[in-house]
Design a protein around this motif. Structure first.
Motif, PDB file in Angstrom:
ATOM      1  N   HIS A  30     -24.099  16.422   4.281  1.00 42.59           N
ATOM      2  CA  HIS A  30     -22.974  16.101   5.348  1.00 42.59           C
ATOM      3  C   HIS A  30     -23.075  14.241   5.149  1.00 42.59           C
ATOM      4  O   HIS A  30     -23.765  13.560   5.508  1.00 42.59           O
ATOM      5  CB  HIS A  30     -23.247  16.514   6.952  1.00 42.59           C
ATOM      6  N   VAL A  31     -21.650  13.766   4.635  1.00 40.42           N
ATOM      7  CA  VAL A  31     -21.711  12.381   4.270  1.00 40.42           C
ATOM      8  C   VAL A  31     -21.948  11.646   5.542  1.00 40.42           C
ATOM      9  O   VAL A  31     -22.477  10.878   5.802  1.00 40.42           O
ATOM     10  CB  VAL A  31     -20.414  11.972   3.599  1.00 40.42           C
ATOM     11  N   GLN A  32     -21.140  12.436   6.625  1.00 41.93           N
ATOM     12  CA  GLN A  32     -21.154  11.642   7.987  1.00 41.93           C
ATOM     13  C   GLN A  32     -22.236  12.605   8.625  1.00 41.93           C
ATOM     14  O   GLN A  32     -21.733  13.783   8.739  1.00 41.93           O
ATOM     15  CB  GLN A  32     -19.989  11.566   8.941  1.00 41.93           C
ATOM     16  N   ARG A  34     -24.152  15.385  10.807  1.00 45.34           N
ATOM     17  CA  ARG A  34     -23.786  16.224  11.784  1.00 45.34           C
ATOM     18  C   ARG A  34     -24.040  15.551  13.103  1.00 45.34           C
ATOM     19  O   ARG A  34     -23.510  15.664  14.233  1.00 45.34           O
ATOM     20  CB  ARG A  34     -24.182  17.827  11.885  1.00 45.34           C
ATOM     21  N   GLY A  38     -20.356  14.307  12.237  1.00 43.45           N
ATOM     22  CA  GLY A  38     -19.776  14.650  11.410  1.00 43.45           C
ATOM     23  C   GLY A  38     -19.503  16.261  11.186  1.00 43.45           C
ATOM     24  O   GLY A  38     -20.218  17.015  12.116  1.00 43.45           O
ATOM     25  N   ASP A  39     -18.472  16.778  10.523  1.00 43.42           N
ATOM     26  CA  ASP A  39     -17.968  18.079  10.321  1.00 43.42           C
ATOM     27  C   ASP A  39     -18.372  18.946   9.339  1.00 43.42           C
ATOM     28  O   ASP A  39     -18.981  18.341   8.426  1.00 43.42           O
ATOM     29  CB  ASP A  39     -16.881  18.303  10.744  1.00 43.42           C
ATOM     30  N   SER A  41     -16.095  19.916   7.237  1.00 41.47           N
ATOM     31  CA  SER A  41     -14.913  19.745   6.239  1.00 41.47           C
ATOM     32  C   SER A  41     -15.431  19.408   4.907  1.00 41.47           C
ATOM     33  O   SER A  41     -16.298  18.751   4.658  1.00 41.47           O
ATOM     34  CB  SER A  41     -13.781  19.033   6.881  1.00 41.47           C
ATOM     35  N   ASN A  44     -16.195  15.977   4.134  1.00 44.76           N
ATOM     36  CA  ASN A  44     -17.626  15.408   4.768  1.00 44.76           C
ATOM     37  C   ASN A  44     -18.647  15.838   3.973  1.00 44.76           C
ATOM     38  O   ASN A  44     -20.038  15.775   4.320  1.00 44.76           O
ATOM     39  CB  ASN A  44     -17.729  15.601   6.110  1.00 44.76           C
ATOM     40  N   ARG A  60     -27.003   6.806   8.137  1.00 43.15           N
ATOM     41  CA  ARG A  60     -25.534   6.341   7.986  1.00 43.15           C
ATOM     42  C   ARG A  60     -25.257   6.248   6.324  1.00 43.15           C
ATOM     43  O   ARG A  60     -26.265   5.732   5.583  1.00 43.15           O
ATOM     44  CB  ARG A  60     -25.055   5.100   8.449  1.00 43.15           C
ATOM     45  N   VAL A  82     -14.494  12.881  -0.973  1.00 44.59           N
ATOM     46  CA  VAL A  82     -14.982  12.427   0.498  1.00 44.59           C
ATOM     47  C   VAL A  82     -13.651  11.807   1.190  1.00 44.59           C
ATOM     48  O   VAL A  82     -12.759  11.261   0.404  1.00 44.59           O
ATOM     49  CB  VAL A  82     -15.878  11.652   0.208  1.00 44.59           C
ATOM     50  N   TRP A  83     -13.498  12.135   2.270  1.00 44.94           N
ATOM     51  CA  TRP A  83     -12.166  11.726   3.119  1.00 44.94           C
ATOM     52  C   TRP A  83     -12.402  10.100   3.051  1.00 44.94           C
ATOM     53  O   TRP A  83     -13.390   9.470   3.371  1.00 44.94           O
ATOM     54  CB  TRP A  83     -12.391  12.132   4.653  1.00 44.94           C
ATOM     55  N   LEU A  86     -14.028   7.859   5.570  1.00 44.12           N
ATOM     56  CA  LEU A  86     -15.778   7.776   5.631  1.00 44.12           C
ATOM     57  C   LEU A  86     -15.949   6.794   4.657  1.00 44.12           C
ATOM     58  O   LEU A  86     -17.124   6.414   4.565  1.00 44.12           O
ATOM     59  CB  LEU A  86     -16.376   9.249   5.376  1.00 44.12           C
TER      60      LEU A  86
END
Length: 91
Positions: A30-32, A34, A38-39, A41, A44, A60, A82-83, A86
């Motif tokens: 998870h890039v961000q 949880r 983070g979610d 999606s 992420n 981070r 990646v979004w 982010l």
């Protein structure tokens, strides 16, 4: 998004070290994290090898990549899905 879909999208390549691995050696990162909101999606989630995922931990993304210049270069090269929100903190 399912694990196998993330791995296929990323070409079974760890976005941090840049190496290609067998599925058994891969994890979804998870890039961000949880624990930081983070979610699950697709924007992420990235493919990471077990070593890189453990090294990043719950940090981070900006903190991890600042400490790991090779990972930063590889992330910019391989983490195409990646979004953008982010990625803003990396500039």
């Amino acid at each position: 998004m399912k694990r196998d879909d993330v791995f296929a999208r990323d070409g079974h390549r760890c976005v941090y070290c840049g190496q290609v691995f067998e599925v058994e050696s891969l994890t979804v990162d998870h890039v961000q994290p949880r624990v930081r909101g983070g979610d699950h999606s697709g924007g992420n989630l990235v493919t990471a090898c077990q070593s890189c995922n453990a090294l990043k931990g719950h940090r981070r993304l900006a903190d991890f990549l600042a400490a790991e210049p090779v990972a930063r270069e590889n992330f910019r090269r391989y983490a195409r899905s990646v979004w953008p929100r982010l990625l803003k903190e990396l500039r």
